[in-house]
Structure formats: C-alpha cells, structure tokens
Design a protein around this motif. Sequence first.
Motif, PDB file in Angstrom:
ATOM      1  N   ALA A 104       1.183  -0.851   0.088  1.00  0.00           N
ATOM      2  CA  ALA A 104       0.135  -0.056  -0.189  1.00  0.00           C
ATOM      3  C   ALA A 104       0.857   1.606   0.255  1.00  0.00           C
ATOM      4  O   ALA A 104       0.427   2.191  -0.837  1.00  0.00           O
ATOM      5  CB  ALA A 104      -1.135  -0.305   1.225  1.00  0.00           C
ATOM      6  N   SER A 105       2.476   0.668   0.822  1.00  0.00           N
ATOM      7  CA  SER A 105       2.943   2.688   0.970  1.00  0.00           C
ATOM      8  C   SER A 105       3.433   2.614  -1.014  1.00  0.00           C
ATOM      9  O   SER A 105       4.249   3.954  -0.485  1.00  0.00           O
ATOM     10  CB  SER A 105       4.225   1.684   1.768  1.00  0.00           C
ATOM     11  OG  SER A 105       3.515   1.801   2.954  1.00  0.00           O
ATOM     12  N   VAL A 106       3.911   1.683  -1.659  1.00  0.00           N
ATOM     13  CA  VAL A 106       4.600   1.507  -2.855  1.00  0.00           C
ATOM     14  C   VAL A 106       2.996   2.908  -3.498  1.00  0.00           C
ATOM     15  O   VAL A 106       3.933   3.447  -4.745  1.00  0.00           O
ATOM     16  CB  VAL A 106       4.339   0.409  -3.658  1.00  0.00           C
ATOM     17  CG1 VAL A 106       4.229   0.111  -4.698  1.00  0.00           C
ATOM     18  CG2 VAL A 106       6.125  -0.856  -2.948  1.00  0.00           C
ATOM     19  N   ASP A 107       2.017   2.824  -3.636  1.00  0.00           N
ATOM     20  CA  ASP A 107       1.069   3.251  -3.935  1.00  0.00           C
ATOM     21  C   ASP A 107       1.422   5.026  -4.362  1.00  0.00           C
ATOM     22  O   ASP A 107       1.296   5.635  -4.914  1.00  0.00           O
ATOM     23  CB  ASP A 107      -0.319   2.676  -3.921  1.00  0.00           C
ATOM     24  CG  ASP A 107      -0.713   1.857  -4.618  1.00  0.00           C
ATOM     25  OD1 ASP A 107      -0.126   0.874  -5.962  1.00  0.00           O
ATOM     26  OD2 ASP A 107      -1.971   1.510  -4.157  1.00  0.00           O
ATOM     27  N   GLN A 108       1.522   5.327  -2.964  1.00  0.00           N
ATOM     28  CA  GLN A 108       1.845   6.877  -2.225  1.00  0.00           C
ATOM     29  C   GLN A 108       3.066   6.741  -2.946  1.00  0.00           C
ATOM     30  O   GLN A 108       3.606   7.693  -3.502  1.00  0.00           O
ATOM     31  CB  GLN A 108       1.976   6.374  -0.827  1.00  0.00           C
ATOM     32  CG  GLN A 108       0.812   6.071   0.007  1.00  0.00           C
ATOM     33  CD  GLN A 108      -0.516   7.158  -0.543  1.00  0.00           C
ATOM     34  OE1 GLN A 108      -0.483   8.145  -1.278  1.00  0.00           O
ATOM     35  NE2 GLN A 108      -1.791   6.335  -1.037  1.00  0.00           N
ATOM     36  N   VAL A 109       4.398   6.208  -2.925  1.00  0.00           N
ATOM     37  CA  VAL A 109       5.599   6.438  -3.685  1.00  0.00           C
ATOM     38  C   VAL A 109       5.218   6.331  -5.732  1.00  0.00           C
ATOM     39  O   VAL A 109       5.774   7.320  -5.846  1.00  0.00           O
ATOM     40  CB  VAL A 109       6.291   5.136  -3.639  1.00  0.00           C
ATOM     41  CG1 VAL A 109       8.083   5.107  -4.580  1.00  0.00           C
ATOM     42  CG2 VAL A 109       7.213   5.064  -2.091  1.00  0.00           C
ATOM     43  N   TRP A 110       5.051   5.503  -6.134  1.00  0.00           N
ATOM     44  CA  TRP A 110       4.564   5.727  -8.031  1.00  0.00           C
ATOM     45  C   TRP A 110       3.738   7.135  -7.672  1.00  0.00           C
ATOM     46  O   TRP A 110       3.779   7.545  -8.878  1.00  0.00           O
ATOM     47  CB  TRP A 110       3.689   4.259  -7.938  1.00  0.00           C
ATOM     48  CG  TRP A 110       4.195   3.559  -7.931  1.00  0.00           C
ATOM     49  CD1 TRP A 110       5.728   3.564  -7.749  1.00  0.00           C
ATOM     50  CD2 TRP A 110       3.786   2.066  -8.419  1.00  0.00           C
ATOM     51  NE1 TRP A 110       6.342   2.135  -8.674  1.00  0.00           N
ATOM     52  CE2 TRP A 110       5.060   1.392  -8.766  1.00  0.00           C
ATOM     53  CE3 TRP A 110       2.601   1.275  -8.605  1.00  0.00           C
ATOM     54  CZ2 TRP A 110       5.205  -0.046  -9.112  1.00  0.00           C
ATOM     55  CZ3 TRP A 110       2.336  -0.080  -8.928  1.00  0.00           C
ATOM     56  CH2 TRP A 110       4.286  -0.574  -8.875  1.00  0.00           C
ATOM     57  N   LYS A 111       2.589   7.548  -6.304  1.00  0.00           N
ATOM     58  CA  LYS A 111       2.126   8.587  -7.450  1.00  0.00           C
ATOM     59  C   LYS A 111       2.525  10.006  -6.534  1.00  0.00           C
ATOM     60  O   LYS A 111       2.710  11.081  -7.713  1.00  0.00           O
ATOM     61  CB  LYS A 111       0.315   8.698  -5.971  1.00  0.00           C
ATOM     62  CG  LYS A 111      -0.797   7.644  -6.365  1.00  0.00           C
ATOM     63  CD  LYS A 111      -1.768   7.813  -5.472  1.00  0.00           C
ATOM     64  CE  LYS A 111      -2.738   6.566  -5.193  1.00  0.00           C
ATOM     65  NZ  LYS A 111      -3.619   6.631  -4.145  1.00  0.00           N
ATOM     66  N   ARG A 112       3.784   9.487  -5.842  1.00  0.00           N
ATOM     67  CA  ARG A 112       4.551  10.768  -5.810  1.00  0.00           C
ATOM     68  C   ARG A 112       5.658  11.093  -7.184  1.00  0.00           C
ATOM     69  O   ARG A 112       6.001  12.119  -7.103  1.00  0.00           O
ATOM     70  CB  ARG A 112       5.490  10.445  -4.404  1.00  0.00           C
ATOM     71  CG  ARG A 112       5.440  12.162  -4.719  1.00  0.00           C
ATOM     72  CD  ARG A 112       6.788  11.781  -2.988  1.00  0.00           C
ATOM     73  NE  ARG A 112       7.493  12.530  -1.894  1.00  0.00           N
ATOM     74  CZ  ARG A 112       8.547  13.157  -1.177  1.00  0.00           C
ATOM     75  NH1 ARG A 112       7.823  12.801  -0.320  1.00  0.00           N
ATOM     76  NH2 ARG A 112       8.810  14.435  -1.110  1.00  0.00           N
ATOM     77  N   VAL A 113       6.180  10.059  -7.284  1.00  0.00           N
ATOM     78  CA  VAL A 113       6.691   9.461  -8.234  1.00  0.00           C
ATOM     79  C   VAL A 113       6.470  10.328  -9.590  1.00  0.00           C
ATOM     80  O   VAL A 113       6.632  11.719 -10.062  1.00  0.00           O
ATOM     81  CB  VAL A 113       7.689   8.509  -8.306  1.00  0.00           C
ATOM     82  CG1 VAL A 113       8.122   8.958 -10.091  1.00  0.00           C
ATOM     83  CG2 VAL A 113       8.517   8.309  -7.918  1.00  0.00           C
TER      84      VAL A 113
END
Length: 175
Positions: A104-113
Amino acid sequence: MTFNHRKSVTYRLVQAARVQRTRAAVHLSRIGLHPGQEAVLKALADKDGQSMSELAAELAVQPPTVTKMISRLGAQGLLTRQTSSSDGRLARVFLTDIGRERAASVDQVWKRVEKEALAGLDDKERKRLKKLLRHIEKNLAPATAVHADEDDDEPAAETAPAIVTVPLSSEDGSD
C-alpha cells in the motif's frame, strides 16, 4: 553526416527512464525497498499466492532474479514462501500483513513520483504522453510481451507491431 544520438527521442526516453528510476529509488528507500522489489509486492497484492515461475513471467525477469528478490523480501518479513502439499517442487509466495502494508505504501511512492515527473503538464498533455509512450512500447516490444494496462483505452497488441519508418532528422534540419 553522423547521427547525433543525444538529439534523438530514444535518448531522451532513456534519460527520462534513468532519472525516474533514480528518483523512485530515493522514495522507495524511505519505505525500505529497492527498485524492482515494489513490483513484486504489487504483483502479489494483485494476485497473492503466485508461483515463482508465474512471478517471473509477470515481472518479465528470469527465475533466478525472482528467487533472489523473494529471498530478500522474505528476510524483511514482507512475504512467505510455502511449498505445495501436492507438489514439493512448487513454491507459492504470499504477502505477510507487513508486506500488504508495504504494498500500500508503494502506491503512495508511485503517486509521488508520477506527480513529480508530470509537474507542469496539463491533463491533455499527460494523456497524450501516455498514449505516445504506449505506442513506442508496442513498437519495440515482442508481440507476445505487449499487455494492455487496466486503464488503457486500447487493447493489447496481438500481432507484431507495424514497422514504422522514422527519419533520422527533420526536414528543416532543426533537430
């Protein structure tokens, strides 16, 4: 006249991919992951309990690469490997609760990038860029490797892409 690769679209594409991966690595490191590991977590979040060969195929990597990634992620407590009761040679990989949280944290990373990469582009430009990149992907990928993304407007290519003739320089010489 020599080809100035630094003015080519494919050079810009490689450079953009390189800096995107570097930026993603910075953000992924904050959640304890290295580039590539997030893809394993997301693949398992989408379909938990995949075999090693299924993961290798989905991620388009060699089985030894998946084995190494699974070992490292397992050591972090993000997933477990369970041998099949019916076939001792078959191991299935499952996310742990911590692994699901990390996915779920990966989604936040991808959204930020994504936000960082597309800053300054309006919605129309973003959509056009996505379409152009998908077209390039189809042109370069083997016919069997092209898959439609869930949110793509176009179906996956089922045949080899058409050969496209691309001039090496513009007509007016303004590369």
